[in-house]
Design a protein around this motif. Structure first.
Motif, PDB file in Angstrom:
ATOM      1  N   GLN A   1     -61.672 -16.760 133.550  1.00 43.52           N
ATOM      2  CA  GLN A   1     -61.978 -15.574 134.768  1.00 43.52           C
ATOM      3  C   GLN A   1     -60.877 -15.659 135.930  1.00 43.52           C
ATOM      4  O   GLN A   1     -60.782 -16.530 136.774  1.00 43.52           O
ATOM      5  CB  GLN A   1     -63.017 -15.992 135.531  1.00 43.52           C
ATOM      6  N   LEU A   2     -59.836 -14.923 135.954  1.00 40.82           N
ATOM      7  CA  LEU A   2     -58.720 -14.493 136.811  1.00 40.82           C
ATOM      8  C   LEU A   2     -58.815 -13.273 137.441  1.00 40.82           C
ATOM      9  O   LEU A   2     -59.060 -12.187 136.799  1.00 40.82           O
ATOM     10  CB  LEU A   2     -57.427 -14.778 135.654  1.00 40.82           C
ATOM     11  N   ASP A   3     -58.455 -13.331 138.618  1.00 40.28           N
ATOM     12  CA  ASP A   3     -58.245 -12.366 139.578  1.00 40.28           C
ATOM     13  C   ASP A   3     -59.360 -11.466 139.677  1.00 40.28           C
ATOM     14  O   ASP A   3     -59.260 -10.184 139.432  1.00 40.28           O
ATOM     15  CB  ASP A   3     -56.961 -11.216 138.972  1.00 40.28           C
ATOM     16  N   GLY A   4     -60.626 -11.969 139.710  1.00 37.95           N
ATOM     17  CA  GLY A   4     -61.956 -11.182 139.902  1.00 37.95           C
ATOM     18  C   GLY A   4     -62.586 -11.526 138.368  1.00 37.95           C
ATOM     19  O   GLY A   4     -62.362 -12.487 137.642  1.00 37.95           O
ATOM     20  N   TYR A   5     -63.409 -10.335 138.131  1.00 38.09           N
ATOM     21  CA  TYR A   5     -64.032 -10.342 136.969  1.00 38.09           C
ATOM     22  C   TYR A   5     -63.158  -9.905 135.873  1.00 38.09           C
ATOM     23  O   TYR A   5     -62.663  -8.832 135.870  1.00 38.09           O
ATOM     24  CB  TYR A   5     -65.396  -9.492 136.995  1.00 38.09           C
ATOM     25  N   ARG A   6     -63.096 -10.773 134.760  1.00 42.08           N
ATOM     26  CA  ARG A   6     -62.133 -10.474 133.839  1.00 42.08           C
ATOM     27  C   ARG A   6     -62.776 -10.275 132.429  1.00 42.08           C
ATOM     28  O   ARG A   6     -63.781 -11.261 132.284  1.00 42.08           O
ATOM     29  CB  ARG A   6     -61.017 -11.340 133.597  1.00 42.08           C
ATOM     30  N   PHE A   7     -62.364  -9.275 131.648  1.00 45.32           N
ATOM     31  CA  PHE A   7     -63.060  -9.296 130.204  1.00 45.32           C
ATOM     32  C   PHE A   7     -61.998  -8.827 129.261  1.00 45.32           C
ATOM     33  O   PHE A   7     -61.222  -8.050 129.667  1.00 45.32           O
ATOM     34  CB  PHE A   7     -64.409  -8.693 130.096  1.00 45.32           C
ATOM     35  N   VAL A   8     -62.151  -8.865 127.979  1.00 39.16           N
ATOM     36  CA  VAL A   8     -61.321  -8.350 127.057  1.00 39.16           C
ATOM     37  C   VAL A   8     -61.993  -7.365 126.151  1.00 39.16           C
ATOM     38  O   VAL A   8     -63.381  -7.588 125.863  1.00 39.16           O
ATOM     39  CB  VAL A   8     -60.665  -9.246 126.248  1.00 39.16           C
ATOM     40  N   TYR A   9     -61.551  -6.185 125.860  1.00 39.35           N
ATOM     41  CA  TYR A   9     -62.247  -5.140 125.220  1.00 39.35           C
ATOM     42  C   TYR A   9     -61.304  -4.674 124.007  1.00 39.35           C
ATOM     43  O   TYR A   9     -60.310  -4.786 123.819  1.00 39.35           O
ATOM     44  CB  TYR A   9     -62.057  -3.876 126.149  1.00 39.35           C
ATOM     45  N   CYS A  10     -62.287  -4.674 122.632  1.00 42.47           N
ATOM     46  CA  CYS A  10     -61.539  -4.584 121.337  1.00 42.47           C
ATOM     47  C   CYS A  10     -62.191  -3.256 120.463  1.00 42.47           C
ATOM     48  O   CYS A  10     -63.492  -3.397 120.573  1.00 42.47           O
ATOM     49  CB  CYS A  10     -61.612  -5.797 120.669  1.00 42.47           C
ATOM     50  N   LEU A  11     -61.511  -2.476 120.035  1.00 37.62           N
ATOM     51  CA  LEU A  11     -61.826  -1.380 119.193  1.00 37.62           C
ATOM     52  C   LEU A  11     -61.104  -1.407 118.106  1.00 37.62           C
ATOM     53  O   LEU A  11     -60.260  -1.332 118.005  1.00 37.62           O
ATOM     54  CB  LEU A  11     -61.428  -0.107 120.108  1.00 37.62           C
ATOM     55  N   PRO A  12     -61.865  -1.514 116.807  1.00 37.92           N
ATOM     56  CA  PRO A  12     -61.169  -1.711 115.541  1.00 37.92           C
ATOM     57  C   PRO A  12     -61.202  -0.171 115.091  1.00 37.92           C
ATOM     58  O   PRO A  12     -62.052   0.408 114.459  1.00 37.92           O
ATOM     59  CB  PRO A  12     -62.358  -2.427 114.678  1.00 37.92           C
ATOM     60  N   PHE A  13     -59.886   0.315 115.109  1.00 39.27           N
ATOM     61  CA  PHE A  13     -59.773   1.666 114.611  1.00 39.27           C
ATOM     62  C   PHE A  13     -59.359   1.793 113.190  1.00 39.27           C
ATOM     63  O   PHE A  13     -59.262   2.694 112.657  1.00 39.27           O
ATOM     64  CB  PHE A  13     -58.557   2.298 115.484  1.00 39.27           C
ATOM     65  N   GLY A  14     -59.115   0.770 112.340  1.00 41.88           N
ATOM     66  CA  GLY A  14     -58.845   0.557 111.262  1.00 41.88           C
ATOM     67  C   GLY A  14     -58.735  -0.710 110.574  1.00 41.88           C
ATOM     68  O   GLY A  14     -58.752  -1.953 111.566  1.00 41.88           O
ATOM     69  N   PRO A  15     -58.641  -1.208 109.341  1.00 44.41           N
ATOM     70  CA  PRO A  15     -58.692  -2.444 108.957  1.00 44.41           C
ATOM     71  C   PRO A  15     -57.542  -3.433 109.528  1.00 44.41           C
ATOM     72  O   PRO A  15     -57.686  -4.580 109.738  1.00 44.41           O
ATOM     73  CB  PRO A  15     -58.414  -2.463 107.434  1.00 44.41           C
ATOM     74  N   ASP A  16     -56.405  -2.838 109.963  1.00 46.25           N
ATOM     75  CA  ASP A  16     -55.228  -3.311 110.473  1.00 46.25           C
ATOM     76  C   ASP A  16     -54.834  -2.984 111.708  1.00 46.25           C
ATOM     77  O   ASP A  16     -53.579  -3.011 112.063  1.00 46.25           O
ATOM     78  CB  ASP A  16     -53.940  -3.591 109.451  1.00 46.25           C
ATOM     79  N   ARG A  17     -55.675  -2.168 112.407  1.00 49.19           N
ATOM     80  CA  ARG A  17     -55.369  -1.436 113.500  1.00 49.19           C
ATOM     81  C   ARG A  17     -56.580  -1.759 114.581  1.00 49.19           C
ATOM     82  O   ARG A  17     -57.611  -1.269 114.310  1.00 49.19           O
ATOM     83  CB  ARG A  17     -55.316  -0.073 113.408  1.00 49.19           C
ATOM     84  N   VAL A  18     -56.155  -2.335 115.871  1.00 51.67           N
ATOM     85  CA  VAL A  18     -57.250  -2.702 116.856  1.00 51.67           C
ATOM     86  C   VAL A  18     -56.354  -2.525 118.092  1.00 51.67           C
ATOM     87  O   VAL A  18     -55.490  -2.783 118.484  1.00 51.67           O
ATOM     88  CB  VAL A  18     -57.637  -4.170 116.685  1.00 51.67           C
ATOM     89  N   PHE A  19     -57.309  -1.833 119.054  1.00 55.40           N
ATOM     90  CA  PHE A  19     -56.929  -1.660 120.219  1.00 55.40           C
ATOM     91  C   PHE A  19     -57.624  -2.851 121.169  1.00 55.40           C
ATOM     92  O   PHE A  19     -58.802  -3.043 121.259  1.00 55.40           O
ATOM     93  CB  PHE A  19     -57.688  -0.370 120.985  1.00 55.40           C
TER      94      PHE A  19
END
Length: 401
Positions: free
Chosen positions: A181-199
């Protein structure tokens, strides 16, 4: 009498402006529209996501052509628990947004690579000096500042990544707050757009808008490494600094921003104050404009002001929650507020994101063991804690959540 260059001119081809153009063309194909965007592509460089329950049937039909990926369910991770929720989740990418609008609107209705210098309710002056006479104008060009409003910032760096091998992620991770938890409330967001493609996006609820892009890029890389995802290629990047509103003087804000021209999107204050979540509000507003009986410059201005005022009134509860998050919890402890919230009933969470929180929901959110000291919460919501003015920094239109 001179024929106007268009019936309605929409300034800004981002989410808010593009949706208004799409709704107007779909509902009233006889209108001559003009969508003016300074960049070469509509939609900028964004990923917008939403829950299926955020929209009614009309809203769902409007955005259907824009959806680039959809999933049944998503994951939430906090230090105390991991939770799987079943709500359907959808994402719109700028690439899909641009392609869908170009496929739907007449070619003559879109002007990209065109800078607007000034606007009145019935005219648009371009950077090259050309003046367009139109029936009505809607300004949806985003906002560089939000004068007379206070709160904090949601800021992020997101990277579309191709992994060397399948990443194995089957559904979105909407919030992973198990990270430091750095610089306030921190989280990571992940979207799997394909088997080998992730945002993968590194996000912060912070007191200051400063965004250190190189540092956040490295944190994204570190997160991928910890997940066992070898980065083969970075396909794209999105950065943003969005307002999170705790309070302010909306009448003064509106007077300072609209200057007699109808507004839309961030510059109109049409987003969820706590999450900066903008797509549901943009969809509802676009459909309202498309159903308006008066699309003149004065008619659009009146509709814009009435909608903005109603949205401000309806959003009071969410501003109070923003005040509690930023004013009652130490930056490194803010995650506890969200950790408690995401342990509540899934239907309550759905209504929260859709902007339909009921009185029963509000009582449930506010009762029980508080995640912050009660005395600090009372000070925050009664004006005992000063919040930063949102008239500095560089908020970017669009959001990833």
């Amino acid at each position: 009498m001179t024929t106007p260059d268009a019936d309605v001119a929409i300034l800004g081809g981002g989410l808010a402006g593009g949706l208004i153009a799409l709704a107007l063309h779909t509902r009233r194909p006889d209108l001559r529209l003009l969508l003016i965007e300074r960049d070469d592509r509509l939609g900028g460089n964004h990923v917008w996501s939403f829950f299926a329950t955020d929209l009614d049937a009309a809203g769902t039909a409007l955005v259907e052509p824009l959806i680039a990926a959809r999933w049944q369910g998503y994951t939430i991770r906090f230090p105390r628990y991991t939770r799987e929720l079943g709500s359907a989740y959808n994402s719109v990418t700028s690439e899909r947004f641009d392609a869908a609008l170009r496929a739907t609107l007449p070619a003559a209705a879109i002007r990209t690579g065109t800078e607007v210098r000034a606007a009145t309710p019935t005219s648009v002056t371009l950077a090259d000096g050309q003046v367009l006479q139109v029936g009505g104008v809607i300004d949806a060009r985003g906002a560089a500042v939000l004068p007379h409003l206070t709160g904090g910032w949601q800021k992020f760096v997101g990277r579309m990544i191709r992994t060397a091998r399948p990443h194995g992620l089957e559904r979105p991770v909407v919030m992973d707050a198990t990270v430091a938890q750095l610089d306030g409330y921190r989280f990571v967001y992940c979207l799997p757009f394909g088997p080998d493609r992730v945002f993968v996006e590194d996000t912060y609820y912070a007191d200051e808008p400063a965004l250190d892009v190189p540092v956040l890029r490295q944190r994204v890389a570190d997160y991928c490494a910890a997940a066992g995802w070898e980065i083969a290629e970075v396909l794209g990047e999105e950065t943003g600094v969005l307002p999170v509103v705790a309070g302010g003087d909306f009448a003064a804000f509106r007077a300072a921003t609209d200057q007699g021209v109808a507004q839309a999107g961030i510059r109109a204050g049409l987003f969820q104050p706590l999450t900066s979540y903008s797509l549901p509000d943009a969809v509802r507003y676009a459909l309202s404009i498309a159903g308006s009986a008066n699309l003149s410059g004065t008619g659009l201005l009146a509709a814009s002001r009435a909608w903005g005022e109603a949205h401000w009134r309806k959003s009071a509860f969410y501003r109070m929650l923003t005040a509690m998050l930023f004013g009652a919890a130490a930056p490194a402890e803010r995650y506890r507020v969200l950790q408690r919230f995401y342990g509540l009933d899934s239907r309550l969470i759905e209504r929260f994101y859709a902007g339909g929180t009921t009185m029963t929901d509000k009582l449930r959110i506010l009762t029980g063991k508080p995640p912050v000291p009660i005395s600090a919460a009372i000070r925050a919501i009664t004006g005992g804690v000063p919040f930063a003015p949102l008239d500095h920094g560089a908020p970017a239109a669009g959001a990833c959540a």
